[in-house]
Design a protein around this motif. Structure first.
Motif, PDB file in Angstrom:
ATOM      1  N   ARG A  47       0.836  -1.216   0.000  1.00 32.65           N
ATOM      2  CA  ARG A  47       0.000   0.000   0.000  1.00 32.65           C
ATOM      3  C   ARG A  47       0.860   1.252   0.000  1.00 32.65           C
ATOM      4  NH1 ARG A  47      -4.537  -2.197   4.127  1.00 32.65           N
ATOM      5  NH2 ARG A  47      -6.143  -2.597   2.565  1.00 32.65           N
ATOM      6  N   ARG A 136     -12.771 -10.112  -8.152  1.00 31.40           N
ATOM      7  CA  ARG A 136     -12.697  -8.774  -7.577  1.00 31.40           C
ATOM      8  C   ARG A 136     -11.969  -7.862  -8.535  1.00 31.40           C
ATOM      9  NH1 ARG A 136     -10.148  -9.243  -2.036  1.00 31.40           N
ATOM     10  NH2 ARG A 136     -10.959 -11.315  -2.187  1.00 31.40           N
ATOM     11  N   LEU A 138      -9.585  -4.480  -8.488  1.00 30.52           N
ATOM     12  CA  LEU A 138      -8.777  -3.624  -7.626  1.00 30.52           C
ATOM     13  C   LEU A 138      -8.399  -2.379  -8.417  1.00 30.52           C
ATOM     14  CD1 LEU A 138      -7.808  -6.838  -6.950  1.00 30.52           C
ATOM     15  CD2 LEU A 138      -6.786  -5.554  -5.075  1.00 30.52           C
ATOM     16  N   ASP A 142      -6.517   0.210  -4.040  1.00 32.95           N
ATOM     17  CA  ASP A 142      -7.020  -1.050  -3.475  1.00 32.95           C
ATOM     18  C   ASP A 142      -5.868  -2.036  -3.292  1.00 32.95           C
ATOM     19  OD1 ASP A 142      -9.635  -0.136  -3.523  1.00 32.95           O
ATOM     20  OD2 ASP A 142     -10.102  -1.096  -5.445  1.00 32.95           O
ATOM     21  N   ARG A 144      -4.824  -6.185  -1.414  1.00 32.37           N
ATOM     22  CA  ARG A 144      -5.280  -7.422  -0.763  1.00 32.37           C
ATOM     23  C   ARG A 144      -4.083  -8.271  -0.393  1.00 32.37           C
ATOM     24  NH1 ARG A 144      -6.004 -12.215  -2.086  1.00 32.37           N
ATOM     25  NH2 ARG A 144      -8.196 -12.581  -2.277  1.00 32.37           N
TER      26      ARG A 144
END
Length: 198
Positions: A47, A136, A138, A142, A144
């Motif tokens: 991130r 999903r 992203l 975003d 994960r």
């Protein structure tokens, strides 16, 4: 914690099964890991790195093939910034027992994954049960994390925009298994080892 958690230092790039073209980067300082990184630490790292627009901008975008820069990840983990031209993807694969995380730094990535633990040895073809597929998208920002038995494929489905992502794995990828999929049937096609992409 090592300084590479705060400011990832680019290391010499190598081939990876996720990529097509490498971009050379300045060698980073090598340091022995003090501890094993947790999934939460890998997630925080990807991130933070994805939000570093100056670092992400050092990766040139190629209209025809993926490019990447290898980074020093936290506590001896393997990390990458990867650029995905429109229409590119990984195909179905696992990470050879490594756990990890990834974050989207630009554009959008589609991830299809399996919510089932596959046996790692002794099979060539499996029929998947209903209900194990997960999807999903992203988008920028975003992220994960995933466990050591994660099987997925990642794609940039845009027909006009690059996507950029940051990935981290621990332990550094010992191997990758590549799969083909037809409907519910998953077939083991190839096992790649680090010497094949380094």
């Amino acid at each position: 914690m090592s300084s590479s958690l705060d400011t990832p230092a680019p290391a010499a790039s190598v081939s990876t099964p996720f990529s097509s073209k490498a971009v050379d980067a300045a060698p980073g300082a090598a340091s022995a890991p003090k501890s094993v990184p947790t999934q939460a630490e890998l997630l925080a790292f990807v991130r933070r790195t994805a939000a570093d627009s100056e670092l992400v901008a050092t990766l040139p975008l190629d209209p025809e093939g993926r490019t990447w820069i290898r980074l020093d990840g936290p506590a001896g983990s393997e990390a990458w910034i990867i650029a995905w031209p429109p229409g590119t993807g990984t195909g179905w694969h696992d990470h050879g027992g490594s756990y990890g995380a990834f974050a989207t730094a630009g554009g959008a990535l589609q991830e299809d994954s399996l919510a089932a633990r596959l046996p790692t040895e002794g099979w060539k073809t499996l029929e998947l049960a209903e209900g194990v597929d997960r999807e999903r998208t992203l988008t920028k920002g975003d992220a994960r994390a995933f466990g050591s038995h994660h099987v997925h494929e990642v794609r940039n489905e845009s027909d006009s925009e690059h996507a950029v992502s940051v990935h981290a794995y621990y332990p550094p990828l010992p191997l990758m298994r590549r799969y083909s999929r037809t409907g519910a049937v998953l077939r083991l096609e190839q096992v790649e080892r680090p010497q094949e992409w380094q």
